[in-house]
Every structure is written in structure tokens, then in C-alpha cells.
Design a protein around this motif. Structure first.
Motif, PDB file in Angstrom:
ATOM      1  N   GLU A   1       1.312   1.265   2.922  1.00 59.34           N
ATOM      2  CA  GLU A   1      -0.023   1.877   2.953  1.00 59.34           C
ATOM      3  C   GLU A   1       0.033   3.368   2.647  1.00 59.34           C
ATOM      4  O   GLU A   1      -0.923   3.939   2.107  1.00 59.34           O
ATOM      5  N   LYS A   2       1.158   3.999   2.962  1.00 58.30           N
ATOM      6  CA  LYS A   2       1.329   5.430   2.702  1.00 58.30           C
ATOM      7  C   LYS A   2       1.882   5.702   1.302  1.00 58.30           C
ATOM      8  O   LYS A   2       2.190   6.843   0.958  1.00 58.30           O
ATOM      9  N   GLY A   3       2.027   4.646   0.509  1.00 56.10           N
ATOM     10  CA  GLY A   3       2.480   4.820  -0.860  1.00 56.10           C
ATOM     11  C   GLY A   3       3.987   4.757  -1.044  1.00 56.10           C
ATOM     12  O   GLY A   3       4.496   5.058  -2.134  1.00 56.10           O
ATOM     13  N   MET A   4       4.727   4.345  -0.020  1.00 63.38           N
ATOM     14  CA  MET A   4       6.176   4.239  -0.121  1.00 63.38           C
ATOM     15  C   MET A   4       6.592   2.836  -0.547  1.00 63.38           C
ATOM     16  O   MET A   4       5.833   1.874  -0.396  1.00 63.38           O
ATOM     17  N   GLU A   5       7.811   2.722  -1.092  1.00 64.70           N
ATOM     18  CA  GLU A   5       8.346   1.423  -1.476  1.00 64.70           C
ATOM     19  C   GLU A   5       8.619   0.581  -0.236  1.00 64.70           C
ATOM     20  O   GLU A   5       8.996   1.105   0.818  1.00 64.70           O
ATOM     21  N   HIS A   6       8.445  -0.730  -0.369  1.00 61.28           N
ATOM     22  CA  HIS A   6       8.780  -1.631   0.729  1.00 61.28           C
ATOM     23  C   HIS A   6      10.292  -1.647   0.908  1.00 61.28           C
ATOM     24  O   HIS A   6      11.047  -1.735  -0.069  1.00 61.28           O
ATOM     25  N   PRO A   7      10.799  -1.554   2.122  1.00 58.36           N
ATOM     26  CA  PRO A   7      12.253  -1.603   2.352  1.00 58.36           C
ATOM     27  C   PRO A   7      12.872  -2.905   1.849  1.00 58.36           C
ATOM     28  O   PRO A   7      12.198  -3.934   1.764  1.00 58.36           O
ATOM     29  N   THR A   8      14.165  -2.846   1.539  1.00 56.28           N
ATOM     30  CA  THR A   8      14.906  -4.032   1.103  1.00 56.28           C
ATOM     31  C   THR A   8      15.210  -4.918   2.309  1.00 56.28           C
ATOM     32  O   THR A   8      15.041  -4.511   3.465  1.00 56.28           O
ATOM     33  N   ILE A   9      15.714  -6.119   2.052  1.00 50.50           N
ATOM     34  CA  ILE A   9      16.020  -7.032   3.150  1.00 50.50           C
ATOM     35  C   ILE A   9      17.112  -6.469   4.060  1.00 50.50           C
ATOM     36  O   ILE A   9      17.049  -6.620   5.283  1.00 50.50           O
TER      37      ILE A   9
END
Length: 452
Positions: free
Chosen positions: A111-119
């Protein structure tokens, strides 16, 4: 979330692959309150031996009365064994609860525009959160890959950094020389925090010493040359340790004395655990999937030797314990590993080799592995016997490590069941079957073999 939903979310996240670097995990842990900074962490890196060294540390600290969390991957027999507290794997209910908390933090990042973390970042965050909420006294934190840019390396003040045997692996990410790989592993060394390592090969040792000096970290070196092995069997190794006296471990294989001595140095020199507790804890340590005997008559062993160094260590164990006995192999590897070097190390002892395709997207096909193995076997046979003939079948078996006269059978199998069945049919009651390579298929092999 229930367990099924949590696992489905994990599978979906895993499709994005992996990215080295600390920015994403730092942002994720900030969303979770940076609770990792309140944990007492022993950070473990290295190419081989991380699991066994961690197992020794885990058991001894538990016997010393501590509540011990352990994060190690990959899982071998159960997905939940990645997160353990006092030897108990995370429950399905706990997994769903912790995953939901981490998912919410990931959603806020997006929501803040950051990439989703990896697994791996998600699972590492789960470890920190789980061990924090369960109030663990110590956390054994195993590096996923490398060290310097691994997601686990966001911790700032570990109790101790531990570096096991360093050798060539993950070169596409870590570098093409032993020095570069050791520099990546040494990246877990933190300012003014003690570090313990084994006596490494010269290039690796120099890299570790340089980083320790740069970080003003006290360096302890476990020198196995000062240890005297008293007895060594398939069931246990007993050795004389200069600081403890007689020590017995049930983890076997020629490499285990080194792993054990590394753990002893951490426990005795850094943590100050009493000698008697160390000796008792080591005697009670178990670690499945590492030179583990899963059957008798024929002897059936599984081992997660998946790179050149691990294969060389495993071949040394084979030569020590099974001199002049041809071994029936079941082999499954990942395509991005040094499979040719693994085969080069192990095939001189083969009486037969049945290849399989592990259930892993990175797996090497059994047919390709068999073709590679056949070429190596033929060359080895030619060098020893001077007769470059193609293998004819099961009746052509070598005499073993003492002198190959006939080519061993090499065959690609369509399933794990077929591989186990053929291995059992091919091997006499007093013979040996050894399944090795990727850890990802050993669970299935163990289940099938123990049913048979």
C-alpha cells in the motif's frame, strides 16, 4: 487465515522468486516493530554443516535449560520443521496465525508503494515474530544463502556469528572463487561481536580473518587437528577433545567431528556452558537426513550431499565404512548444482546407480542425470580397466572402491517407488544402498523404504 489459506499464500508468494539484499526485509521487520532486535541470536552461515552444527547447539542449549528457537531451511521431512522451539516444529495453527500477521505487514508495504517481500523474507520474518512471541531465550538463525546480503543478516548484534565449512556453491550469486564466497559468508560478522569458525582452506580463512579484524570481532577457530578419534562406527563416533575429554556423537560421517568441534567452541568459549552439559547434549543430538540409517539388510542410508564439498566428505565416509563394497546409489540433484563434480566424487564406489527427478522446479531430469552418470562411469571404467565398453545391465557390477572391473548399472527411474524397488532388488542383504543429493526428495525415499 486457516492453515490451507496460509500455505496457498506462501505458494503464491514463492512464484516471485528470490532477491538478495536487505532493504525489503528491513522494511518488513519495521512494520512488525523490529522485534528481531530483542532476540538473542546465534547466526550460522557456511556451505556445508550448518544443519548439523545447529543441531548440536540446539540440543545442548535445551539441556542447559534454555528455550531455544531454531530457523533452518530447507525442510526435509515436514514443511513446519523450518521453525522449531525446543525440537518441536511449529503447529499448523501457529503457522496460520504467524503468517496472517506477516501478510498484513506485507500488505501495508505494498500500500505504501514498496515491493512485496519474497518468500524467504516472509518466512524469515515469521521466524523472528514466532520466536519473539514465544519468548525464546536463544534463537539459532541459519543463513539461507551466502550471508552478507541474505535476509537473515539484518540483525545488528548477534550473540555470536558461526561460519561452518566454506566451499564452492551458489556461484551464480556469490562469486566464482573461494575467496569471493568466503567474503559473502563472512558478511554475517558484526562489529564487536564474537565469531567462531572451523580451520578453513587458506583463501577462505584469510577472508574471514580480514572481516573479523575489520569489525573488531574476536575470532575463535575450532581446530579439528587437535582432536583424536578413538572409535568410529556407523552408529557413533567417539573422540578425545582437548577441552572436554571423551565426547560421543551419534551423528556419523567423517565430517561430523569437525561440525561437533565447531559447536563445542561456541558453547564452551562464547556461551560458557558447563562441560558435562555439552557432553550430554552432544551425545543426545540427532539430525535426520545426514548419513542417516533408515533400513537394515540391506543397509539403507540417506544423505543430503548436494555439492562438491559435501560429496567429497560423503565419499570419504563411504571409503572408510564400506571399503571394497560396491554401493547401490539412488541419486537426485538440482540442475543448478555442481552435479558433475558430485558424480565424479561418488561414482567410483558405485555398484549401480538409479537416478530420480526430485519434486522441485529446479530439479535435473533423471534421464539427463543418468546420461551424465553413464559417461563418467564409462570414463572411470576405461581408466581402471582399459575396456571402454557400455554397461550391459545389473549383472555387470564393479568390485568396488578397491578396483572396478565391470561397469555398474546406470538407470533413470520414472518414480521414487521404482528407484527404491530396483535398488532393493539389485542389492544383497549384506550390501549397502545410499540415496544422496538434494534434500528435497529424501522424505519420499525414507517413507517408501521404511514401508518396504
Amino acid at each position: 487465515m486457516n492453515y490451507g489459506q496460509a500455505r496457498a499464500y506462501a505458494v503464491n508468494v514463492s512464484r516471485s522468486g528470490s532477491i538478495l539484499g536487505l532493504d525489503s526485509i528491513e522494511n518488513l521487520m519495521h512494520e512488525l516493530g523490529d522485534i528481531q532486535e530483542q532476540l538473542k541470536i546465534i547466526h550460522i552461515a557456511g556451505t556445508n554443516g550448518k544443519g548439523s552444527t545447529g543441531a548440536y547447539l540446539e540440543r545442548v542449549l535445551i539441556e542447559a535449560g534454555y528455550r531455544v528457537g531454531r530457523y533452518s531451511s530447507p525442510a526435509v521431512f515436514d514443511p513446519m520443521e523450518v521453525w522449531r522451539i525446543n525440537l518441536q516444529s511449529m503447529s499448523h495453527e501457529e503457522y496460520a496465525d504467524i503468517m496472517e500477521q506477516v501478510k498484513c505487514a506485507c500488505d501495508r508495504m505494498v500500500e505504501k508503494g514498496m515491493e512485496h517481500p519474497t518468500i524467504f523474507e516472509v518466512e524469515t520474518a515469521m521466524a523472528f515474530l514466532y520466536f519473539y512471541q514465544k519468548k525464546c531465550d536463544y534463537v539459532l538463525l541459519e543463513v539461507g544463502m551466502g550471508g552478507r546480503t541474505d535476509a537473515t543478516n539484518l540483525i545488528k548484534k548477534p550473540v555470536c556469528s558461526v561460519i561452518t565449512s566454506v566451499s564452492m556453491d551458489h556461484m551464480q550469486f556469490l562469486g566464482n572463487t573461494l575467496t569471493e564466497i568466503a567474503q559473502a559468508k563472512a558478511g554475517i560478522i558484526k562489529k564487536d561481536c564474537p565469531v567462531v569458525t572451523i580451520l578453513q582452506k587458506a583463501e577462505a580463512m584469510e577472508a574471514i580473518e580480514a572481516e573479523a579484524e575489520k569489525q573488531h570481532a574476536r575470532l575463535y577457530t575450532a581446530d579439528v587437528s587437535k582432536v583424536t578419534v578413538e572409535t568410529e562406527t556407523l552408529k557413533e563416533i567417539r573422540f578425545d577433545h582437548p577441552g572436554l575429554g571423551t565426547v560421543t556423537t551419534r551423528l556419523t560421517g567423517t565430517y561430523q567431528v569437525e561440525n561437533c568441534c565447531l559447536a563445542v567452541t561456541v558453547l564452551k568459549e562464547v556461551l560458557g556452558i558447563a562441560d558435562r552439559i555439552i557432553i550430554d547434549g552432544i551425545r543426545n543430538t540427532v539430525w535426520p537426513g545426514r548419513f542417516e540409517i533408515i533400513g537394515e539388510q540391506p543397509l539403507f542410508i540417506i544423505d543430503g550431499a548436494h555439492n562438491e564439498d559435501a560429496a567429497l566428505q560423503l565419499s570419504a565416509s563411504v571409503e572408510k565404512y564400506f571399503t571394497n563394497i560396491p554401493i547401490t546409489y539412488i541419486i537426485g540433484v538440482l540442475a543448478d548444482k555442481e552435479h558433475k563434480k558430485v558424480l565424479e566424487a561418488m561414482l567410483p564406489y558405485a555398484g549401480a546407480a538409479f537416478t530420480v527427478t526430485p519434486d522441485n522446479p529446479r530439479a535435473m531430469k533423471a534421464e539427463e542425470l543418468a546420461s551424465e552418470a553413464e559417461a563418467i562411469v564409462a570414463r572411470l571404467w576405461k581408466e581402471r580397466a582399459g575396456k571402454p565398453e557400455k554397461a550391459q545391465g545389473a549383472e555387470n557390477s564393479p568390485q568396488g572402491a578397491g578396483g572396478m572391473e565391470l561397469l555398474p548399472k546406470v538407470m533413470a527411474c520414472s518414480s521414487m517407488d521404482e528407484a527404491v524397488r530396483l535398488a532393493l532388488e539389485h542389492t544383497k542383504k549384506d550390501g549397502v544402498i545410499l540415496a544422496f543429493g538434494s534434500l528435497s526428495y529424501l522424505k519420499e525415499i525414507k517413507q517408501i523404504a521404511q514401508v518396504d
